[in-house]
Design an enzyme around this catalytic site. Structure first.
Site, PDB file in Angstrom:
ATOM      1  N   GLN A  30      -2.862 -12.304   7.949  1.00  0.00           N
ATOM      2  CA  GLN A  30      -3.105 -11.938   6.540  1.00  0.00           C
ATOM      3  C   GLN A  30      -2.486 -12.980   5.608  1.00  0.00           C
ATOM      4  O   GLN A  30      -3.115 -13.435   4.645  1.00  0.00           O
ATOM      5  CB  GLN A  30      -2.508 -10.555   6.262  1.00  0.00           C
ATOM      6  CG  GLN A  30      -2.425 -10.207   4.794  1.00  0.00           C
ATOM      7  CD  GLN A  30      -2.024  -8.769   4.542  1.00  0.00           C
ATOM      8  OE1 GLN A  30      -2.836  -7.879   4.687  1.00  0.00           O
ATOM      9  NE2 GLN A  30      -0.779  -8.540   4.154  1.00  0.00           N
ATOM     10  N   MET A  39       0.852  -1.193   0.000  1.00  0.00           N
ATOM     11  CA  MET A  39       0.000   0.000   0.000  1.00  0.00           C
ATOM     12  C   MET A  39       0.886   1.241   0.000  1.00  0.00           C
ATOM     13  O   MET A  39       0.452   2.319   0.428  1.00  0.00           O
ATOM     14  CB  MET A  39      -0.922  -0.006   1.222  1.00  0.00           C
ATOM     15  CG  MET A  39      -1.888  -1.195   1.194  1.00  0.00           C
ATOM     16  SD  MET A  39      -3.394  -0.916   2.139  1.00  0.00           S
ATOM     17  CE  MET A  39      -2.732  -0.639   3.753  1.00  0.00           C
ATOM     18  N   GLY A  62      11.242  -2.815   5.318  1.00  0.00           N
ATOM     19  CA  GLY A  62      10.533  -4.100   5.330  1.00  0.00           C
ATOM     20  C   GLY A  62      10.014  -4.440   3.934  1.00  0.00           C
ATOM     21  O   GLY A  62      10.147  -5.575   3.456  1.00  0.00           O
ATOM     22  N   HIS A  63       9.422  -3.439   3.265  1.00  0.00           N
ATOM     23  CA  HIS A  63       8.916  -3.692   1.900  1.00  0.00           C
ATOM     24  C   HIS A  63      10.074  -3.987   0.941  1.00  0.00           C
ATOM     25  O   HIS A  63       9.965  -4.842   0.067  1.00  0.00           O
ATOM     26  CB  HIS A  63       8.171  -2.463   1.362  1.00  0.00           C
ATOM     27  CG  HIS A  63       6.939  -2.111   2.113  1.00  0.00           C
ATOM     28  ND1 HIS A  63       6.855  -1.014   2.939  1.00  0.00           N
ATOM     29  CD2 HIS A  63       5.722  -2.710   2.171  1.00  0.00           C
ATOM     30  CE1 HIS A  63       5.646  -0.941   3.462  1.00  0.00           C
ATOM     31  NE2 HIS A  63       4.937  -1.958   3.018  1.00  0.00           N
ATOM     32  N   ALA A  75       3.997   3.823   1.082  1.00  0.00           N
ATOM     33  CA  ALA A  75       4.662   4.223   2.345  1.00  0.00           C
ATOM     34  C   ALA A  75       5.779   3.215   2.611  1.00  0.00           C
ATOM     35  O   ALA A  75       5.896   2.667   3.711  1.00  0.00           O
ATOM     36  CB  ALA A  75       3.673   4.288   3.502  1.00  0.00           C
ATOM     37  N   LEU A  76       6.569   2.977   1.599  1.00  0.00           N
ATOM     38  CA  LEU A  76       7.528   1.884   1.649  1.00  0.00           C
ATOM     39  C   LEU A  76       8.643   2.140   2.668  1.00  0.00           C
ATOM     40  O   LEU A  76       9.143   3.256   2.784  1.00  0.00           O
ATOM     41  CB  LEU A  76       8.146   1.660   0.259  1.00  0.00           C
ATOM     42  CG  LEU A  76       7.147   1.367  -0.856  1.00  0.00           C
ATOM     43  CD1 LEU A  76       7.873   1.122  -2.178  1.00  0.00           C
ATOM     44  CD2 LEU A  76       6.250   0.176  -0.518  1.00  0.00           C
TER      45      LEU A  76
HETATM   46  O1  PAF Z   1      -0.122  -5.813   3.704  1.00  0.00           O
HETATM   47  C1  PAF Z   1      -0.522  -4.883   2.964  1.00  0.00           C
HETATM   48  O2  PAF Z   1       0.177  -3.898   2.724  1.00  0.00           O
HETATM   49  C2  PAF Z   1      -1.916  -4.964   2.365  1.00  0.00           C
HETATM   50  O3  PAF Z   1      -2.810  -5.575   3.234  1.00  0.00           O
HETATM   51  C3  PAF Z   1      -1.945  -5.653   0.986  1.00  0.00           C
HETATM   52  C4  PAF Z   1      -1.518  -7.102   1.087  1.00  0.00           C
HETATM   53  C5  PAF Z   1      -1.028  -4.906   0.034  1.00  0.00           C
HETATM   54  C6  PAF Z   1      -3.365  -5.621   0.411  1.00  0.00           C
HETATM   55  O4  PAF Z   1      -3.832  -4.324   0.263  1.00  0.00           O
END
Ligand code: PAF
Length: 287
Positions: free
Chosen positions: A157, A34, A40-41, A36-37
């Site tokens: 998730q 989503m 972790g991303h 806002a990296l």
């Molecule tokens: O973990 C996230 O950033 C969100 O839940 C995802 C998996 C991108 C789905 O919008």
């Protein structure tokens, strides 16, 4: 630094890119985010780079996974900063659709996973996992990657995504990537920026309490006692409330009464109204 990856905003352009790469025999990977990296991303992009030739990052702040009164409006958005960070990785393309591309007018389909999505975060955030399952299904079907990666930080998730990918027969490997932690062990999260400096110091104790719980369970302390003690330690450390500390089966997420095989502890505690999530593996005892 490499040049930032190019950006596409439509399913059509995404598919054209994917088809061209496939025609060259390349394997495609998707890193849904989503924006806002943070590091972790970026570690997710590194992780998937070990499994595919062409990593694609999607950036979409998904309205359907935010409940009323949650931070959808204020969720940090800065595409330029995100692209600059991705320029340091192997990401080849960014897919950043608008809301109408993901939810075209008249859209009325929802993916809802029973059981596994109902407790913990599902109970605290009604509808949240329907929103996640729906948008991730769309992203996987739009991109048709060979693999997609999700952080173990949002462990429930990841379990929900594995479940619907299996149930719907989506032909994509789902990879889990280890939690990235700050120097004091706090799990990296886009929401950590909401903490004041004082709260940020307290937040660093979360992982220490979970480590202590893992040690207790492995040393034979009863699961319920270990959960209770961890809750008390979090409150004593300065957390305002503890939503849950629960030792669960790592696949079904069913709470465990006793520790006999591999388990996972899931926990959420609040500081300054920020819900901090963390979890840790409890390895199976030697037999
Ligand atoms: O973990 C996230 O950033 C969100 O839940 C995802 C998996 C991108 C789905 O919008």
């Amino acid at each position: 630094m490499r040049t930032p990856p190019s950006v596409v905003r439509t399913v059509k352009d995404l598919r054209t890119f994917v088809e061209n790469e496939r025609a060259k025999g390349k394997r495609i990977g998707l890193v849904p985010t989503m924006g806002a990296l943070h590091h972790g991303h970026l570690s997710l992009v590194d992780h998937i780079s070990g499994h595919v030739d062409v990593p694609i990052v999607s950036i979409f702040v998904n309205p359907s996974q935010f409940g009323e009164g949650e931070d959808f409006e204020t969720y940090p958005r800065n595409e330029q900063a995100d692209l600059e960070k991705l320029a340091t990785t192997n990401a080849r393309l960014v897919y950043a659709p608008g809301v109408e591309e993901m939810y075209p007018p008249g859209d009325s389909t929802k993916v809802s996973v029973q059981g596994i999505s109902e407790k913990y975060e599902g109970a605290a955030r009604p509808g949240h996992f329907d929103g996640v399952a729906t948008v991730v299904s769309k992203l996987l079907l739009q991109c048709l990657p060979d693999a997609a990666v999700f952080g173990e930080k949002d462990y429930q998730q990841l379990a929900v995504i594995r479940q619907f990918v299996r149930d719907l027969g989506i032909p994509c490997s789902i990879l889990g990537a280890p939690i990235v932690r700050e120097n004091d062990g706090l799990a990296a999260s886009s929401r950590n920026v909401y903490l004041s400096p004082e709260a940020r110091k307290v937040a660093g104790k979360f992982n220490l309490v979970l480590r202590a719980l893992v040690k207790s369970v492995l040393s034979g302390v009863d699961v319920r006692t270990a959960e209770f003690e961890a809750t008390q330690s979090l409150l004593a450390a300065g957390f305002e409330t503890v939503d849950y500390v629960s030792v669960v089966d790592p696949v079904s997420l069913q709470p465990l009464g006793t520790f006999e095989s591999a388990a996972r502890v899931l926990a959420v505690a609040r500081l300054e109204s920020v819900r901090l999530l963390d979890n840790m593996a409890i390895e199976a005892p030697d037999t």
